[in-house]
Design a protein around this motif. Structure first.
Motif, PDB file in Angstrom:
ATOM      1  N   ARG A 191       0.830  -1.211   0.000  1.00 54.13           N
ATOM      2  CA  ARG A 191       0.000   0.000   0.000  1.00 54.13           C
ATOM      3  C   ARG A 191       0.862   1.258   0.000  1.00 54.13           C
ATOM      4  N   LEU A 192       2.019   1.178   0.658  1.00 56.32           N
ATOM      5  CA  LEU A 192       2.934   2.318   0.734  1.00 56.32           C
ATOM      6  C   LEU A 192       4.228   2.078  -0.023  1.00 56.32           C
ATOM      7  N   PHE A 193       4.782   0.889   0.135  1.00 58.11           N
ATOM      8  CA  PHE A 193       6.092   0.562  -0.423  1.00 58.11           C
ATOM      9  C   PHE A 193       5.965  -0.711  -1.269  1.00 58.11           C
ATOM     10  N   GLU A 194       6.546  -0.682  -2.463  1.00 65.12           N
ATOM     11  CA  GLU A 194       6.537  -1.912  -3.264  1.00 65.12           C
ATOM     12  C   GLU A 194       7.942  -2.286  -3.694  1.00 65.12           C
ATOM     13  N   TYR A 195       8.260  -3.546  -3.468  1.00 68.28           N
ATOM     14  CA  TYR A 195       9.553  -4.134  -3.813  1.00 68.28           C
ATOM     15  C   TYR A 195       9.488  -4.633  -5.252  1.00 68.28           C
ATOM     16  N   LEU A 196      10.349  -4.090  -6.111  1.00 65.42           N
ATOM     17  CA  LEU A 196      10.350  -4.483  -7.520  1.00 65.42           C
ATOM     18  C   LEU A 196      11.565  -5.318  -7.900  1.00 65.42           C
ATOM     19  N   GLY A 197      12.317  -5.774  -6.896  1.00 63.97           N
ATOM     20  CA  GLY A 197      13.440  -6.662  -7.161  1.00 63.97           C
ATOM     21  C   GLY A 197      12.959  -8.079  -7.422  1.00 63.97           C
ATOM     22  N   PRO A 198      13.858  -8.973  -7.772  1.00 61.66           N
ATOM     23  CA  PRO A 198      13.470 -10.350  -8.068  1.00 61.66           C
ATOM     24  C   PRO A 198      13.176 -11.143  -6.791  1.00 61.66           C
ATOM     25  N   ARG A 229      16.426  -7.855 -17.047  1.00 55.07           N
ATOM     26  CA  ARG A 229      15.774  -6.853 -17.887  1.00 55.07           C
ATOM     27  C   ARG A 229      14.438  -7.390 -18.407  1.00 55.07           C
ATOM     28  N   GLU A 230      14.438  -8.622 -18.853  1.00 51.92           N
ATOM     29  CA  GLU A 230      13.195  -9.221 -19.350  1.00 51.92           C
ATOM     30  C   GLU A 230      12.147  -9.299 -18.242  1.00 51.92           C
ATOM     31  N   ARG A 231      12.578  -9.703 -17.046  1.00 52.08           N
ATOM     32  CA  ARG A 231      11.643  -9.800 -15.920  1.00 52.08           C
ATOM     33  C   ARG A 231      11.078  -8.435 -15.539  1.00 52.08           C
ATOM     34  N   LEU A 232      11.960  -7.424 -15.422  1.00 52.18           N
ATOM     35  CA  LEU A 232      11.518  -6.112 -14.961  1.00 52.18           C
ATOM     36  C   LEU A 232      10.619  -5.442 -15.991  1.00 52.18           C
ATOM     37  N   HIS A 246      10.913   0.154  -5.052  1.00 52.96           N
ATOM     38  CA  HIS A 246      12.273  -0.189  -4.654  1.00 52.96           C
ATOM     39  C   HIS A 246      12.843  -1.210  -5.633  1.00 52.96           C
ATOM     40  N   PHE A 247      13.864  -0.816  -6.375  1.00 50.24           N
ATOM     41  CA  PHE A 247      14.538  -1.704  -7.329  1.00 50.24           C
ATOM     42  C   PHE A 247      15.698  -2.383  -6.598  1.00 50.24           C
ATOM     43  N   ALA A 248      15.354  -3.361  -5.788  1.00 48.00           N
ATOM     44  CA  ALA A 248      16.258  -3.802  -4.733  1.00 48.00           C
ATOM     45  C   ALA A 248      17.241  -4.884  -5.136  1.00 48.00           C
ATOM     46  N   SER A 249      18.069  -4.618  -6.086  1.00 45.53           N
ATOM     47  CA  SER A 249      19.236  -5.454  -6.355  1.00 45.53           C
ATOM     48  C   SER A 249      20.158  -4.668  -7.265  1.00 45.53           C
ATOM     49  N   ILE A 250      21.424  -5.028  -7.277  1.00 48.22           N
ATOM     50  CA  ILE A 250      22.412  -4.324  -8.094  1.00 48.22           C
ATOM     51  C   ILE A 250      21.998  -4.337  -9.567  1.00 48.22           C
ATOM     52  N   ILE A 251      21.584  -5.495 -10.036  1.00 45.02           N
ATOM     53  CA  ILE A 251      21.243  -5.616 -11.457  1.00 45.02           C
ATOM     54  C   ILE A 251      19.906  -4.944 -11.745  1.00 45.02           C
ATOM     55  N   THR A 252      18.950  -5.081 -10.842  1.00 43.18           N
ATOM     56  CA  THR A 252      17.629  -4.472 -11.056  1.00 43.18           C
ATOM     57  C   THR A 252      17.736  -2.960 -11.203  1.00 43.18           C
TER      58      THR A 252
END
Length: 295
Positions: A191-198, A229-232, A246-252
């Motif tokens: 609702r406030l924060f979303e994790y967009l990492g794998p 890249r394909e996943r994101l 939050h793009f929470a990884s080095i590659i993300t």
């Protein structure tokens, strides 16, 4: 209300071009706590934050903490306040699908089934009043691992989780949250924060490190980069309802910056591109001091 982050590098591309610009675009006051890079460790984030909060004149001021190099904001203060008021707890953390850094040990510490889609604490975003955050930090000056029988048992077998995971403030906050469930909540539904990492099955899978090493060596040509890249790109086809992502990884985050440069971020995510800001005060930079000698 203030958004607060901690950075050693004020010229970091994600900080300058995405986090700062997005805060300006949605009208959020951003405070960057600038700490000297020498000797600074991830676990020092909590020390830098509490040092700043202790100087705030109002204990009831609402603070949104965010990571500096892999987050951006989509929505402003009114949305954040309304979403925050929907939680029963005074301090609310972002959540993610991975048990980092504890891995499988983190699964064993949970007393109830995982709350999907984001069951585990992520310290890259949280919200609470100055007073409530300081009270938690004062109550737990160090990771409260001795309060958990499993961790005491592991320590007896020479597996000391403080030594292995004490580098991470996420380890600290995970343990505090398990002890303070009535005070500290998780944003399990973004609702406030979303994790967009794998999402990964095992955060200590050696293939993850191999993929990162390959990315450092080969950049965009690395198979790990191409997969992420394909996943994101597929994930970004669906808008987020959160205020912070939050793009929470080095590659993300590398992929996200590349998509930004290429003009391929979707409108719901990259709408701040070209924003000139408003007449609000400029982003504030507060120099916290040197490590470990600062007081």
């Amino acid at each position: 209300m203030k958004v607060v982050t901690i950075a050693t590098d004020l010229e970091n591309a994600f900080l300058k071009r995405l986090l700062t610009t997005s805060c300006e675009a949605v009208g959020l006051d951003l405070v960057i706590l600038h700490v000297d890079k020498e000797a600074f460790k991830f676990k020092d984030k909590r020390t830098a934050l509490t040092r700043y909060l202790a100087q705030c004149p109002r204990s009831d001021e609402l603070i949104v903490f965010t990571d500096a190099y892999d987050t951006l904001f989509l929505r402003g203060e009114q949305y954040i306040r309304t979403a925050y008021e929907g939680f029963a707890q005074k301090v609310v953390f972002s959540a993610e699908p991975n048990s980092w850094p504890l891995g499988a040990i983190g699964f064993a510490l949970q007393e109830s089934p995982p709350a999907r889609p984001y069951p585990y604490l992520n310290s890259g975003g949280f919200i609470g009043s100055v007073g409530d955050i300081l009270a938690l930090c004062a109550k737990y000056p160090k990771p409260p691992s001795d309060r958990f029988p499993l961790l005491r048992h592991l320590r007896g077998h020479d597996y000391d989780t403080d030594k292995r995971f004490g580098f991470s403030d996420q380890y600290y906050w995970t343990l505090v949250r398990l002890l303070e469930a009535e005070t500290v909540g998780l944003d399990n539904t973004a609702r406030l924060f979303e994790y967009l990492g794998p999402a990964v099955g095992d955060v200590w899978d050696p293939n993850i490190k191999i993929g990162i090493k390959d990315f450092f060596a080969r950049g965009k040509e690395a198979a790990s980069y191409q997969r992420e890249r394909e996943r994101l790109v597929a994930r970004l086809q669906s808008p987020s309802d959160a205020a912070q992502v939050h793009f929470a990884s080095i590659i993300t985050k590398a992929v996200a910056l590349d998509l930004f440069d290429e003009g391929r971020l979707p409108d719901w995510l990259g709408g701040f591109r070209g924003a000139t800001g408003s007449d609000r005060p400029a982003t504030e930079v507060v120099h916290v001091g040197s490590w470990p000698n600062a007081t």
